[in-house]
Design an enzyme around this catalytic site. Structure first.
Site, PDB file in Angstrom:
ATOM      1  N   LYS A 199       0.839  -1.202   0.000  1.00 28.25           N
ATOM      2  CA  LYS A 199       0.000   0.000   0.000  1.00 28.25           C
ATOM      3  C   LYS A 199       0.871   1.248   0.000  1.00 28.25           C
ATOM      4  O   LYS A 199       0.606   2.213  -0.731  1.00 28.25           O
ATOM      5  CB  LYS A 199      -0.914   0.011   1.231  1.00 28.25           C
ATOM      6  CG  LYS A 199      -1.759   1.283   1.361  1.00 28.25           C
ATOM      7  CD  LYS A 199      -2.271   1.494   2.766  1.00 28.25           C
ATOM      8  CE  LYS A 199      -1.139   1.898   3.702  1.00 28.25           C
ATOM      9  NZ  LYS A 199      -1.611   2.244   5.067  1.00 28.25           N
TER      10      LYS A 199
ATOM     11  N   LYS B 149      -9.016  -2.772   3.828  1.00 31.83           N
ATOM     12  CA  LYS B 149      -8.226  -1.545   3.717  1.00 31.83           C
ATOM     13  C   LYS B 149      -6.960  -1.793   2.911  1.00 31.83           C
ATOM     14  O   LYS B 149      -6.546  -0.952   2.105  1.00 31.83           O
ATOM     15  CB  LYS B 149      -7.885  -1.036   5.111  1.00 31.83           C
ATOM     16  CG  LYS B 149      -6.994   0.193   5.173  1.00 31.83           C
ATOM     17  CD  LYS B 149      -6.750   0.586   6.617  1.00 31.83           C
ATOM     18  CE  LYS B 149      -5.691   1.663   6.745  1.00 31.83           C
ATOM     19  NZ  LYS B 149      -6.114   2.973   6.207  1.00 31.83           N
TER      20      LYS B 149
ATOM     21  N   SER C  95       5.322  10.061  10.462  1.00 28.00           N
ATOM     22  CA  SER C  95       6.274  10.363   9.389  1.00 28.00           C
ATOM     23  C   SER C  95       5.551  10.826   8.134  1.00 28.00           C
ATOM     24  O   SER C  95       6.152  11.458   7.258  1.00 28.00           O
ATOM     25  CB  SER C  95       7.115   9.123   9.070  1.00 28.00           C
ATOM     26  OG  SER C  95       6.306   8.089   8.518  1.00 28.00           O
ATOM     27  N   GLN C  96       4.256  10.523   8.018  1.00 28.64           N
ATOM     28  CA  GLN C  96       3.494  10.936   6.839  1.00 28.64           C
ATOM     29  C   GLN C  96       3.437  12.449   6.694  1.00 28.64           C
ATOM     30  O   GLN C  96       3.271  12.961   5.584  1.00 28.64           O
ATOM     31  CB  GLN C  96       2.075  10.357   6.876  1.00 28.64           C
ATOM     32  CG  GLN C  96       2.020   8.853   6.633  1.00 28.64           C
ATOM     33  CD  GLN C  96       0.601   8.313   6.642  1.00 28.64           C
ATOM     34  OE1 GLN C  96      -0.359   9.048   6.902  1.00 28.64           O
ATOM     35  NE2 GLN C  96       0.452   7.030   6.372  1.00 28.64           N
TER      36      GLN C  96
ATOM     37  N   ARG D 146      -4.993  -3.740  11.169  1.00 19.13           N
ATOM     38  CA  ARG D 146      -3.900  -4.386  11.908  1.00 19.13           C
ATOM     39  C   ARG D 146      -4.414  -5.069  13.178  1.00 19.13           C
ATOM     40  O   ARG D 146      -3.876  -6.094  13.597  1.00 19.13           O
ATOM     41  CB  ARG D 146      -2.822  -3.373  12.263  1.00 19.13           C
ATOM     42  CG  ARG D 146      -2.238  -2.621  11.078  1.00 19.13           C
ATOM     43  CD  ARG D 146      -1.410  -3.494  10.179  1.00 19.13           C
ATOM     44  NE  ARG D 146      -0.799  -2.721   9.098  1.00 19.13           N
ATOM     45  CZ  ARG D 146      -0.466  -3.189   7.925  1.00 19.13           C
ATOM     46  NH1 ARG D 146      -0.673  -4.469   7.625  1.00 19.13           N
ATOM     47  NH2 ARG D 146       0.077  -2.404   7.005  1.00 19.13           N
TER      48      ARG D 146
ATOM     49  N   ARG E 299      -3.815   2.228  19.174  1.00 16.29           N
ATOM     50  CA  ARG E 299      -3.477   0.804  19.103  1.00 16.29           C
ATOM     51  C   ARG E 299      -2.945   0.251  20.426  1.00 16.29           C
ATOM     52  O   ARG E 299      -3.158  -0.921  20.735  1.00 16.29           O
ATOM     53  CB  ARG E 299      -2.486   0.549  17.966  1.00 16.29           C
ATOM     54  CG  ARG E 299      -3.150   0.584  16.590  1.00 16.29           C
ATOM     55  CD  ARG E 299      -2.182   0.344  15.457  1.00 16.29           C
ATOM     56  NE  ARG E 299      -2.897   0.240  14.178  1.00 16.29           N
ATOM     57  CZ  ARG E 299      -2.323   0.305  12.993  1.00 16.29           C
ATOM     58  NH1 ARG E 299      -1.019   0.496  12.901  1.00 16.29           N
ATOM     59  NH2 ARG E 299      -3.049   0.197  11.892  1.00 16.29           N
TER      60      ARG E 299
ATOM     61  N   ARG F 104       2.185   6.032  -2.998  1.00 15.77           N
ATOM     62  CA  ARG F 104       3.217   7.008  -3.370  1.00 15.77           C
ATOM     63  C   ARG F 104       3.411   7.021  -4.886  1.00 15.77           C
ATOM     64  O   ARG F 104       3.551   8.084  -5.490  1.00 15.77           O
ATOM     65  CB  ARG F 104       4.537   6.664  -2.662  1.00 15.77           C
ATOM     66  CG  ARG F 104       4.575   7.071  -1.190  1.00 15.77           C
ATOM     67  CD  ARG F 104       5.760   6.427  -0.473  1.00 15.77           C
ATOM     68  NE  ARG F 104       5.946   6.935   0.876  1.00 15.77           N
ATOM     69  CZ  ARG F 104       5.223   6.550   1.933  1.00 15.77           C
ATOM     70  NH1 ARG F 104       4.254   5.652   1.762  1.00 15.77           N
ATOM     71  NH2 ARG F 104       5.458   7.054   3.134  1.00 15.77           N
TER      72      ARG F 104
ATOM     73  N   GLU G  60       3.890  -0.151  12.753  1.00 21.79           N
ATOM     74  CA  GLU G  60       2.742  -0.842  12.167  1.00 21.79           C
ATOM     75  C   GLU G  60       2.794  -2.350  12.389  1.00 21.79           C
ATOM     76  O   GLU G  60       1.791  -3.041  12.228  1.00 21.79           O
ATOM     77  CB  GLU G  60       2.663  -0.545  10.675  1.00 21.79           C
ATOM     78  CG  GLU G  60       3.824  -1.065   9.870  1.00 21.79           C
ATOM     79  CD  GLU G  60       3.980  -0.358   8.534  1.00 21.79           C
ATOM     80  OE1 GLU G  60       4.016  -1.055   7.520  1.00 21.79           O
ATOM     81  OE2 GLU G  60       4.046   0.877   8.516  1.00 21.79           O
TER      82      GLU G  60
END
Length: 432
Positions: free
Chosen positions: A26, A414, A174-175, A389, A348, A31, A317
């Site tokens: 993904k 997803k 980081s996104q 997840r 999470r 990207r 993740e």
């Protein structure tokens, strides 16, 4: 097969041996799609991941005027400026559904700012809890008109972005950095992103972004820590071949770990920027036999899983599946450095502590991680909080513990369409 809710997770009565071919990454797919949409010509994203997140990205870029043909395995992308070379009229407007996709919510606004018109963003209710305000503030500081501080919000573009220096606290994701870098070459002055705050999580994802930009001929200077400079210039059209999603390998390799079987994930790359590659070392630490061959990555589970003490800051993740494995280990574990995953699809850490404890696990939740001690687990309802997840963690537990019911297993769409029937098919004679 019929997917009930909650879904009785298949329980293995012996070692599971399987060879699996995973859908594409993904992170790489989204990207690649975005860069293709701002490139100087048409290109192809080969073996693109077909999932809700990637289809939402394709729809978002289509809403911005690009053409994204998702009909086959290889997706053809024609940038909006190739389709309509003349500047769009001021009446241009679009509405973008981000769903539960962080990459769509964060990566697309800096590109939307390059369009002349109003672009509105909204998404699933769960998504309204995920942080995006720092990206919106960064865009404001770069000369973009932004309405709102979180979902729903709108970008009111003028057809260009001045760009320049921007300081941002990317300690939540980081996104935030990747989003600015991906569009930066198309800004008048490029973009000079400077991080100010606690350490940036998931740095491999930024390294992935930088590597892909360079493949497109974009000049990026990342020699100085916590600073990334993207020089202005064209984004060269480049075809991409998407690697398997190595983070999605977590539950499958975990299946080998908890059943003492062997699972091979085909086409595992020998060199990659994907954080999921860390599974090789982490599973080896837990006692698994791990071997990378020409066929792929093979993991064979041990007689008894060992706990681990691991800083997962860069690979957060992977935490849900690893936490499930730790709950099944014979020695204590400490997973740390992952306070930032409280801002993922759900909190999470809190979710894992709650759901693992509900099945009998001995868990202590810390601000930045989890301590998990050996305990006897039993069946029960495992909630997923609309988080794929979390569903992965639930099915891994179900493989080892009879009677685990996974709520909303279909949230796995997803990043992996039809995950549940594919997962069940691996058990064959090993389930009851």
């Amino acid at each position: 097969m019929t997917i009930s809710d909650p879904w009785p997770a298949p329980h293995a009565r012996g070692p599971v041996d399987a060879v699996v071919t995973l859908p594409g990454s993904k992170s790489l797919t989204n990207r690649a799609l975005l860069l293709a949409a701002i490139a100087d010509g048409p290109s192809v994203v080969r073996r693109a991941l077909r999932s809700r997140d990637s289809l939402l990205m394709a729809q978002a870029l289509t809403a911005l005027g690009s053409r994204v043909d998702t009909s086959g395995e290889d997706w053809e992308v024609t940038p909006a400026e190739i389709i309509e070379p003349e500047p769009q009229h001021r009446a241009f407007s679009a509405t973008i559904d981000v769903g539960l996709a962080g990459t769509v919510m964060r990566f697309v606004p800096p590109v939307a700012a390059l369009h002349d018109g109003l672009v509105a963003f909204d998404g699933d209710e769960h998504m309204r809890q995920r942080p995006v305000g720092r990206i919106l503030d960064a865009l404001r500081s770069l000369g973009v008109c932004v309405h709102g501080q979180g979902l729903p919000f709108a970008i009111d573009g003028t057809g260009s972005v001045p760009g320049g220096v921007v300081t941002i606290d990317a300690s939540e994701s980081s996104q935030f950095v990747s989003a600015l870098l991906l569009a930066g070459a198309r800004y008048d002055a490029g973009v000079d992103v400077r991080h100010d705050g606690k350490p940036v999580p998931s740095l491999p994802h930024i390294e992935m972004t930088v590597a892909m930009l360079r493949e497109h001929g974009v000049e990026v200077d990342d020699a100085e820590p916590n600073r990334w400079v993207v020089h202005p210039g064209p984004v060269k059209a480049v075809d991409h071949l998407i690697e398997p999603d190595l983070s999605n390998a977590g539950p499958f390799l975990g299946l080998a770990a908890v059943t003492g079987g062997t699972v091979t994930v085909r086409d595992w790359p020998r060199q990659t920027t994907q954080p999921g590659d860390a599974l090789r070392d982490l599973l080896q630490q837990m006692g698994c036999h791990v071997e990378l061959t020409a066929d792929g990555l093979s993991v064979t589970g041990p007689d008894e899983l060992r706990g681990i003490d691991a800083d997962l800051h860069d690979v957060g993740e992977l935490t849900p599946v690893l936490a499930a494995l730790c709950a099944l280990a014979t020695t204590p574990s400490h997973l740390r450095g992952i306070a930032h995953i409280r801002g993922h699809e759900t909190d999470r850490l809190a979710a894992l502590a709650t759901e693992l404890t509900g099945l009998g696990a001995d868990v202590t939740e810390h601000q930045d991680g989890l301590e998990i001690r050996p305990a006897r687990l039993s069946g029960g309802l495992f909630h997923t909080y609309a988080d794929h997840r979390m569903a992965h963690a639930g099915v891994v537990l179900g493989a080892a513990v009879d009677g685990v019911l996974v709520e909303n297993v279909e949230t796995t769409a997803k990043t992996f369409t039809d995950f549940a029937p594919f997962w069940a098919s691996l058990f064959a004679a090993s389930i009851h």
